[in-house]
Design a protein around this motif. Sequence first.
Motif, PDB file in Angstrom:
ATOM      1  N   GLY A  79       0.899  -1.145   0.085  1.00  0.00           N
ATOM      2  CA  GLY A  79      -0.068   0.113  -0.166  1.00  0.00           C
ATOM      3  C   GLY A  79       0.926   1.287   0.054  1.00  0.00           C
ATOM      4  N   GLU A  80       2.321   1.253  -0.384  1.00  0.00           N
ATOM      5  CA  GLU A  80       2.815   2.314  -0.450  1.00  0.00           C
ATOM      6  C   GLU A  80       2.681   3.427  -1.577  1.00  0.00           C
ATOM      7  N   THR A  81       2.666   4.643  -1.342  1.00  0.00           N
ATOM      8  CA  THR A  81       2.824   5.622  -2.461  1.00  0.00           C
ATOM      9  C   THR A  81       3.796   5.434  -3.329  1.00  0.00           C
ATOM     10  N   LEU A  82       3.793   5.907  -4.439  1.00  0.00           N
ATOM     11  CA  LEU A  82       4.968   5.909  -5.364  1.00  0.00           C
ATOM     12  C   LEU A  82       6.269   6.489  -4.914  1.00  0.00           C
ATOM     13  N   GLY A  83       6.051   7.718  -4.107  1.00  0.00           N
ATOM     14  CA  GLY A  83       7.149   8.526  -3.594  1.00  0.00           C
ATOM     15  C   GLY A  83       7.942   7.418  -2.421  1.00  0.00           C
ATOM     16  N   GLU A  84       7.122   6.644  -1.688  1.00  0.00           N
ATOM     17  CA  GLU A  84       7.473   5.703  -0.834  1.00  0.00           C
ATOM     18  C   GLU A  84       8.214   4.655  -1.265  1.00  0.00           C
ATOM     19  N   LYS A  85       7.636   3.926  -2.438  1.00  0.00           N
ATOM     20  CA  LYS A  85       8.429   2.770  -3.027  1.00  0.00           C
ATOM     21  C   LYS A  85       9.802   3.406  -3.726  1.00  0.00           C
ATOM     22  N   ILE A  86      10.012   4.500  -4.203  1.00  0.00           N
ATOM     23  CA  ILE A  86      11.201   4.945  -4.670  1.00  0.00           C
ATOM     24  C   ILE A  86      12.097   5.302  -3.585  1.00  0.00           C
ATOM     25  N   ALA A  87      11.609   5.492  -2.321  1.00  0.00           N
ATOM     26  CA  ALA A  87      12.390   5.847  -1.098  1.00  0.00           C
ATOM     27  C   ALA A  87      13.099   4.536  -0.686  1.00  0.00           C
ATOM     28  N   ILE A  88      12.086   3.220  -0.668  1.00  0.00           N
ATOM     29  CA  ILE A  88      12.530   2.174  -0.448  1.00  0.00           C
ATOM     30  C   ILE A  88      13.624   1.637  -1.353  1.00  0.00           C
ATOM     31  N   PHE A  89      13.363   1.713  -2.634  1.00  0.00           N
ATOM     32  CA  PHE A  89      14.263   1.513  -3.402  1.00  0.00           C
ATOM     33  C   PHE A  89      15.715   1.960  -3.401  1.00  0.00           C
TER      34      PHE A  89
ATOM     35  N   LYS B 247      20.694   5.289  -9.537  1.00  0.00           N
ATOM     36  CA  LYS B 247      19.774   6.165 -10.389  1.00  0.00           C
ATOM     37  C   LYS B 247      18.543   5.418 -10.957  1.00  0.00           C
ATOM     38  N   LEU B 248      17.387   6.068 -10.817  1.00  0.00           N
ATOM     39  CA  LEU B 248      16.233   5.144 -11.074  1.00  0.00           C
ATOM     40  C   LEU B 248      15.390   6.073 -12.224  1.00  0.00           C
ATOM     41  N   LEU B 249      15.201   5.203 -13.524  1.00  0.00           N
ATOM     42  CA  LEU B 249      14.378   5.972 -14.359  1.00  0.00           C
ATOM     43  C   LEU B 249      13.151   5.172 -14.594  1.00  0.00           C
ATOM     44  N   LEU B 250      12.025   5.888 -14.597  1.00  0.00           N
ATOM     45  CA  LEU B 250      10.793   5.098 -14.377  1.00  0.00           C
ATOM     46  C   LEU B 250       9.769   5.702 -15.091  1.00  0.00           C
ATOM     47  N   SER B 251       9.299   4.763 -16.217  1.00  0.00           N
ATOM     48  CA  SER B 251       8.239   5.287 -16.954  1.00  0.00           C
ATOM     49  C   SER B 251       6.798   4.828 -16.455  1.00  0.00           C
ATOM     50  N   LEU B 252       5.947   5.976 -16.435  1.00  0.00           N
ATOM     51  CA  LEU B 252       4.667   5.599 -15.344  1.00  0.00           C
ATOM     52  C   LEU B 252       3.358   5.781 -16.648  1.00  0.00           C
ATOM     53  N   GLY B 253       3.557   5.801 -17.876  1.00  0.00           N
ATOM     54  CA  GLY B 253       2.573   5.412 -18.849  1.00  0.00           C
ATOM     55  C   GLY B 253       1.961   6.931 -18.930  1.00  0.00           C
ATOM     56  N   LYS B 254       0.562   7.167 -18.810  1.00  0.00           N
ATOM     57  CA  LYS B 254      -0.102   8.112 -19.268  1.00  0.00           C
ATOM     58  C   LYS B 254       0.346   9.486 -18.088  1.00  0.00           C
ATOM     59  N   HIS B 255       1.163   9.130 -16.956  1.00  0.00           N
ATOM     60  CA  HIS B 255       1.298   9.898 -16.130  1.00  0.00           C
ATOM     61  C   HIS B 255       2.802  10.461 -16.229  1.00  0.00           C
TER      62      HIS B 255
ATOM     63  N   TRP C 261      12.975  14.179 -10.437  1.00  0.00           N
ATOM     64  CA  TRP C 261      12.222  14.784 -11.534  1.00  0.00           C
ATOM     65  C   TRP C 261      10.965  14.145 -12.184  1.00  0.00           C
ATOM     66  N   HIS C 262       9.997  14.728 -12.241  1.00  0.00           N
ATOM     67  CA  HIS C 262       8.704  14.361 -13.043  1.00  0.00           C
ATOM     68  C   HIS C 262       8.573  15.017 -14.525  1.00  0.00           C
ATOM     69  N   ALA C 263       8.251  14.282 -15.286  1.00  0.00           N
ATOM     70  CA  ALA C 263       7.871  14.964 -16.761  1.00  0.00           C
ATOM     71  C   ALA C 263       6.768  14.371 -17.148  1.00  0.00           C
ATOM     72  N   PRO C 264       5.668  15.242 -17.291  1.00  0.00           N
ATOM     73  CA  PRO C 264       4.366  14.890 -17.703  1.00  0.00           C
ATOM     74  C   PRO C 264       4.532  14.453 -19.285  1.00  0.00           C
ATOM     75  N   ILE C 265       3.721  13.469 -19.747  1.00  0.00           N
ATOM     76  CA  ILE C 265       3.583  13.162 -21.066  1.00  0.00           C
ATOM     77  C   ILE C 265       2.535  14.019 -21.852  1.00  0.00           C
ATOM     78  N   LEU C 266       2.875  14.431 -22.968  1.00  0.00           N
ATOM     79  CA  LEU C 266       2.367  15.326 -23.793  1.00  0.00           C
ATOM     80  C   LEU C 266       0.781  14.645 -24.036  1.00  0.00           C
ATOM     81  N   ASP C 267      -0.254  15.315 -24.014  1.00  0.00           N
ATOM     82  CA  ASP C 267      -1.643  14.694 -23.937  1.00  0.00           C
ATOM     83  C   ASP C 267      -1.630  14.761 -25.618  1.00  0.00           C
TER      84      ASP C 267
END
Length: 359
Positions: free
Chosen positions: A1-11, A19-27, A38-44
């Motif tokens: 039930g961890e948030t994405l931020g918590e999962k990154i912190a655990i990693f 260093k971690l590069l993670l694709s989040l699909g539509k996010h 850093w977070h980069a939004p995807i172009l709609d």
Amino acid sequence: GETLGEKIAIFKRTYPNTKLLLSLGKHGAIYAGEETLWHAPILDAPVRGTVAAGDTFLSSFVVSILAGNGVKNALAVATADLSQRSMRGVQRFCEEGYAELLLLALRQTLAAHKIAVTKENEIIYISKECFSNGCAATVDVSYPSIPLFLIYNPELVRGMMRPIYHYARGDVWPFDFAPHDAGRYPIVDGQRYSEGTNPARQMPVEECGNMLLMMAAVGYADGDWSMVKEDLEIFRMWCQYLLKYGEDPGEQLCTDDFAGHLAHNCNLSLKAICGLGAMAKMLGDTGREEEAAYYRAKAEEMAAAWETDAFDGDHYRLAFDQPGTWSMKYNMVWDKLLGLKLFSQKVYDLELAYYKKQL
């Protein structure tokens, strides 16, 4: 039930200094460095397909880093900008439907390669043949793909060529012509295609010409001739092969290997002639004028003979000894692109007019 931020912190705690590069699909996507997040939004944009999307994302990120961009800019390129820049570029020349097809081809071309770094810290960019036996770093696959990479990032073209240079320099390669490939994907440890080194299964004139033309093209794309200087002796050896066998090739395979062996192949001869002309230009631009003049004179002599020997009235032949035949002379494109001016305008005019009759 961890948030994405918590999962990154655990990693990060589990794998410090990673260093971690993670694709989040539509996010969009996230990059987590040692001290940055850093977070980069995807172009709609409407989704027309996801073929090779992940490979394209990773390739775009790595290539942007190699081009000297910072991580933040590379992340933006990988999530959206590459596809949009490509789409805007092709839409100037064609309608939207065809532009989308070209963008799909871009993704699949990128996905057909894997990028790596050698122990000498050099980029290698290895292709895989999907519908043969899985040949890797195949020269006559790299050759037709390079226009895309000359626009996108010329260093990737050098990355395609390096496995062939390393292989050709080694003791396991016994021939004075360029190899067809460097192994079977994903292990680039020597040929399987040719039963090891069976000369009957090689493409000697084809691959020598391809390597010379690729080197000339990438050098003119970004002005970096360092690889020419590093591998000049190999280039000279391949040129000597073309001088001996390229004007009127014997019975050997070319990239159109689905048609089998063909002697006296006029289009293959064109590749040899343009390859020698390219060598002359490379030598001239790296201060070797006397040697450049030698190869230029040889290329001009061979081009003049070609125009006579391949002539068939209103077009030029498939093979020198086969009147009434024809083929597309696509290898001649480098005469124009590199400004070689080896062939008369008459050749272009006759060939293009004849092609139109076949439509």
